[in-house]
Structure formats: structure tokens, C-alpha cells
Design an enzyme around this catalytic site. Structure first.
Site, PDB file in Angstrom:
ATOM      1  N   GLN A 127       0.857  -1.086  -0.037  1.00 41.20           N
ATOM      2  CA  GLN A 127      -0.246   0.045  -0.077  1.00 41.20           C
ATOM      3  C   GLN A 127       0.793   1.367   0.037  1.00 41.20           C
ATOM      4  OE1 GLN A 127      -3.234  -1.563   3.167  1.00 41.20           O
ATOM      5  NE2 GLN A 127      -3.658   0.311   2.507  1.00 41.20           N
ATOM      6  N   HIS A 128       0.364   2.626  -0.293  1.00 42.25           N
ATOM      7  CA  HIS A 128       0.740   3.775  -0.409  1.00 42.25           C
ATOM      8  C   HIS A 128       1.726   4.277  -1.187  1.00 42.25           C
ATOM      9  CE1 HIS A 128      -1.661   3.682   3.452  1.00 42.25           C
ATOM     10  NE2 HIS A 128      -0.916   2.761   3.998  1.00 42.25           N
ATOM     11  N   ASP A 175      -2.339  -4.815  -0.238  1.00 40.65           N
ATOM     12  CA  ASP A 175      -1.965  -6.169   0.251  1.00 40.65           C
ATOM     13  C   ASP A 175      -2.822  -6.528   1.399  1.00 40.65           C
ATOM     14  OD1 ASP A 175      -0.734  -4.300   1.876  1.00 40.65           O
ATOM     15  OD2 ASP A 175       1.364  -5.105   1.640  1.00 40.65           O
TER      16      ASP A 175
END
Length: 493
Positions: free
Chosen positions: A84-85, A245
Site C-alpha cells: 500500500q501507499h 495487500d
């Protein structure tokens, strides 16, 4: 007998890509291909070349085909679950303008604090996005990029998350899903769309962003001819929108609207996370109030320092990672890379309580305890965000599902049991992120619900461990150090 159909679940994590080949009917894992990633950076920087992720995906699929013995013609669907991110900025040809800033890149801590203040504080942010900006969040990284590399930001023709980048390579379609989008800091979990007010605050044009599919299991297209050729798969292979994820792990564990709700999961990996699927929209400044990928919510707390930090302490002491004993009076907070929960991005590790009779094995045990108490403290906040009282005996007795690399480590499991006082379930299979992505792929190929599919696939036996008496003495000792040290010793701005 009908021909076998196979789906591929891709787990593109911080350190590597895994491509799980799964029987689409039974859920049996037929083989897993793996390929490593390269992560670079120092002094808070953590970066990877997105082209390296694409090369790793291709290598992992090739290795999975070989290991599983599956005929490429049997593959009907593929989906990517990504870390992520991460901030991926592309030029007009879809090529990265610079390495991606990863979720654990802490350089944007000051930008996160500034954004929080500019928009009216934590409550204003949780009211819109469900989360308060921290260094991990993509919005903070975009602000950092605009301030530190303005020419790159100005040249960006597209802004993507890691899983978006890979899905676009597979399909040619710019698409994301509600789950991964909810970790950007510019997506509203209230409206289920990009927030125009936040985009204006960030100086980010909506045209640079991918469309948001209804769910991570939504079919967004077949493979392009080029991707089919690169992967050696049929051009008819259905591609799902995919997700982050953590959202994929929830699907793989059967968490969601069609499965388990308000059941906590603890993931022990590079980071330590606790999460649960819930119908209650989370709005706690101490949590990431994510959307799940199936229309529910996924409140989550993440600690940066988990298995890698404890392994580092073991290496410094010259010990095997399981050559540990309870820490005695020593307290070791292994915040080697700063920390996210609690929000201490500039923190370093802290060791206190040493005695003449403190042993190396106790110091390693103290590192385990510090990491586990940190993530379990976040678990209590998670339960409250789901509308539950952590002190309620029924809630306290709810099993804790343990996943990630640490779930295969004896000392990790026993430390969690000792400090949580909860029953622990270690799900069979060991690859919930990849399995969840495979369920998304199956949903794209068949039109089914991914959580229902994953629940029907659960063929591996789970290890169910009874609760141990909670070690409240160690819990209180570490909590006391955390409360007293957070400001002066663990760092601030």
C-alpha cells in the site's frame, strides 16, 4: 472430466513478488513462483524502481508455471495485491519518472504533520478519509515530492499506487479499487470517491488518477497482447482491479461482508499490522480507517518495526532468532526505522532496565516483547473502532488470527500468546495475500463474490492454540516505558 481452470494471485510486497497458482474450483495451491525486489535508500528513504516490480511479476509467473506444471492455457484470471501507499509517478508513455517512494519511507513526516494542521486537525481528516496523514500515506509523499522535486511533480502525467501500476501494465487500463485508494489520503470513505477538497489542498489533479472500480474483484479487462506475450498466458485471461495487500489478506482469510466480521487479524511481517473487516466505518486518529475491497471497511493499525527489527537485534547479539527468553526487567522498544503506531517517525530504538544479570537471550526476548506489545496496544483501539469493548470477556476471548512470516516462528507465536491472553489461530496455507488475490481473479473470471469464493476454498487445516494466562507484569512494564519515553526519548520534530 472438465479441464482444470487456474487463477493467479500476485502478492507484490515490499521485498518480493509471489505468484500463487490456485485451482479455481477447489482453491488448492498448485505452485508459487517468487522473485525478489530491490529496495534502496537511507536516512528515512525507502525506494524501489517500479520497472523492477514488473520484471519480478514476469519472473514469478514464469517460475510458478514451471513449479505448478500448469498449462498456460488453463489460466483464466489474474489479480495483483500490492504494498500500500507507495507513490508512483509516470510520464505520458507510462514510464516511471523516478523510483517509487515506498510506504515505509519516512521522509514526509513533516509534510504529514503540516497537512493535518492545514485541514483542521485529526478529526477533520478522519471525518473525510477515515485516517490522519502520517509519513506512510501517499498524500504526504506527494506533498514531499512537490516541495523537494517540483520538476518531477510538474512533469507527472499519471499518479499511481504500486498495484495500480502493475494492473495497468497487465490491461492498459488505469484503475484502482476502494481498498487501496482509501490509503492515499485523497479518497473519501464517506462518499466512496476522490475528495475534490483534498485534491485541491494537495495540488493534485483528478485527471492524473486512475478510475476507482466497484470492488477489487471487478473485471477490468483481459490481458493486453503485449502483457499476454510477456507472461506467456492467454490473451483472454481476465484481470481483476486488484487491491492493497492488507485488503487482499482479509479476502484470503474469509473476512468481509460475505464472511467473518469484527474478527481481528495480526500480521507479523516487515511491518506488524492488526486489522478486521467491519460494517462500522472507522474514525479513530490512532488507526488507518481503510475501506475493504468488497464494500465493507478495514480499520487497521500498522507498526513499522516487526520481524526485520527483531532479526536485526538477534544479529547484533549473534543469536538465532528463536534463541530468546522472556526479557526480565529489560525493556527494548525496537523502533529502528521510526514508528508509525504510535506516530513517532523520527524515533530510534530504546533500551532500558539493564541489570548485571541480564542475558543476551533476555535482550532478544525484550525485542520481541516490545514489538508485540506495540501492535497489541493498537489491537485494543481497533476493537473499539469496530464498536466493541476490548475489556468485554466475550471480546477478549475472540480468537486472534496470526499471519505473516512471524506466524511461522515459534518465539513470535508464543510471545503473542503470552502477552495477548487470547486463543490464537494460525491459518493453514500461509499465503493469505496471494490467496486473496487469487479469489479476486476468480471473481473477475466468473462474476462471483471473492470473499465467498475464498471461504469455500479453505481446505488447509488451521492450527488452533488455546489461550495462555496474560503476562500483565511485562505488559505494564513496557506500557509504562512507552508512556514516559514517547516525548523526550523517542523523538519528535
Amino acid at each position: 472430466m472438465p479441464p482444470r481452470t487456474v487463477v493467479i494471485g500476485v502478492d507484490s510486497s515490499t521485498q518480493s513478488t509471489k505468484a500463487a497458482f490456485v485451482d479455481a474450483v477447489s482453491g488448492r495451491l498448485l505452485g508459487v513462483g517468487r522473485a525478489p525486489h530491490v529496495v534502496s535508500g537511507e536516512a528515512g528513504a525507502r525506494e524501489s524502481d517500479p520497472e523492477g516490480w514488473w520484471r519480478a511479476l514476469r519472473a514469478a509467473v514464469a517460475a510458478g508455471l514451471k513449479e505448478s506444471g500448469v498449462a498456460a492455457s488453463a489460466v483464466t484470471g489474474i489479480a495483483v495485491a500490492g504494498q500500500q501507499h507507495g507513490l508512483v509517478v509516470l510520464d505520458r508513455s507510462g514510464r516511471p519518472l523516478r523510483p517509487a517512494m515506498l510506504w515505509n519511507d519516512t521522509r514526509s513526516a513533516r509534510q504529514a504533520a503540516a497537512l493535518t494542521e492545514e485541514f483542521g486537525g485529526p478529526d477533520a481528516w478522519t471525518g473525510r478519509t477515515g485516517s490522519v496523514p502520517v509519513a506512510a500515506v501517499t498524500a504526504s509523499k506527494w506533498r514531499w515530492l512537490r516541495e523537494n522535486e517540483p520538476d518531477i511533480a510538474a512533469a507527472a502525467a499519471a499518479v499511481r499506487l504500486p498495484h495500480d501500476f502493475l494492473t495497468e501494465r497487465l490491461t492498459g487500463v488505469a484503475v484502482t479499487d476502494p481498498g487501496d485508494a482509501s490509503g492515499t489520503g485523497w479518497y473519501s470513505t464517506t462518499t466512496g470517491a476522490y475528495d475534490p477538497v483534498l485534491l485541491e489542498l494537495l495540488g493534485l489533479e483528478a485527471a492524473l488518477l486512475p478510475e476507482v472500480a466497484r470492488t477489487g474483484g471487478t473485471r477490468v479487462g483481459p490481458l493486453t497482447a503485449g502483457a499476454a506475450d510477456a507472461l506467456g498466458l492467454p490473451a483472454t485471461t481476465a484481470v481483476a482491479a486488484g487491491t492493497g495487500d492488507n485488503m487482499s489478506a482479509a479476502v484470503g482469510l474469509g473476512l468481509g461482508g460475505a464472511g467473518l466480521l469484527d474478527h481481528p487479524v495480526l500480521s507479523l511481517g516487515t511491518s506488524g499490522t492488526v486489522f478486521a473487516a467491519s460494517r462500522t466505518r472507522p474514525a479513530s486518529a490512532a488507526l488507518s480507517g481503510f475501506a475493504a475491497t468488497d464494500g465493507t471497511y478495514l480499520p487497521l493499525a500498522c507498526t513499522l518495526n516487526c520481524t526485520l527489527a527483531v532479526d536485526k537485534v538477534a544479529a547484533l547479539l549473534g543469536l538465532d532468532r528463536d534463541d530468546a527468553s522472556p526479557g526480565g526487567e529489560a525493556v527494548l522498544l525496537p523502533y529502528l526505522d521510526g514508528e508509525r503506531t504510535p506516530d513517532l517517525p523520527t524515533a530510534a530504538g530504546l533500551l532500558t532496565g539493564l541489570r548485571h544479570d541480564t542475558t543476551p537471550r533476555q535482550l532478544l526476548g525484550a525485542a520481541y516483547e516490545g514489538a508485540v506489545v506495540t501492535v497489541l496496544r493498537a489491537l485494543d483501539e481497533l476493537l473499539r473502532a469496530c464498536g466493541l469493548d476490548p475489556a468485554d470477556p466475550g471480546v477478549a476471548a475472540r480468537p486472534l488470527r496470526l499471519i505473516g512470516g512471524g506466524a511461522r516462528g515459534r518465539t513470535w507465536v508464543e510471545t503473542v500468546r503470552r502477552l495477548s491472553g487470547r486463543p490464537v489461530i494460525v491459518p493453514g496455507g500461509g499465503e493469505p495475500v496471494a490467496l486473496g488475490a487469487a479469489a479476486l481473479a476468480a471473481a473477475a473470471a466468473t462474476g462471483g463474490d471473492p470473499v465467498t469464493i475464498a471461504t469455500g476454498w479453505r481446505t488447509d487445516e488451521d492450527a488452533q492454540l488455546p489461550p495462555l494466562p496474560r503476562d500483565s507484569t511485562t505488559w505494564d512494564r513496557i506500557g509504562s516505558v512507552l508512556e514516559r519515553a514517547s516525548g523526550p526519548l523517542l523523538g519528535g520534530f
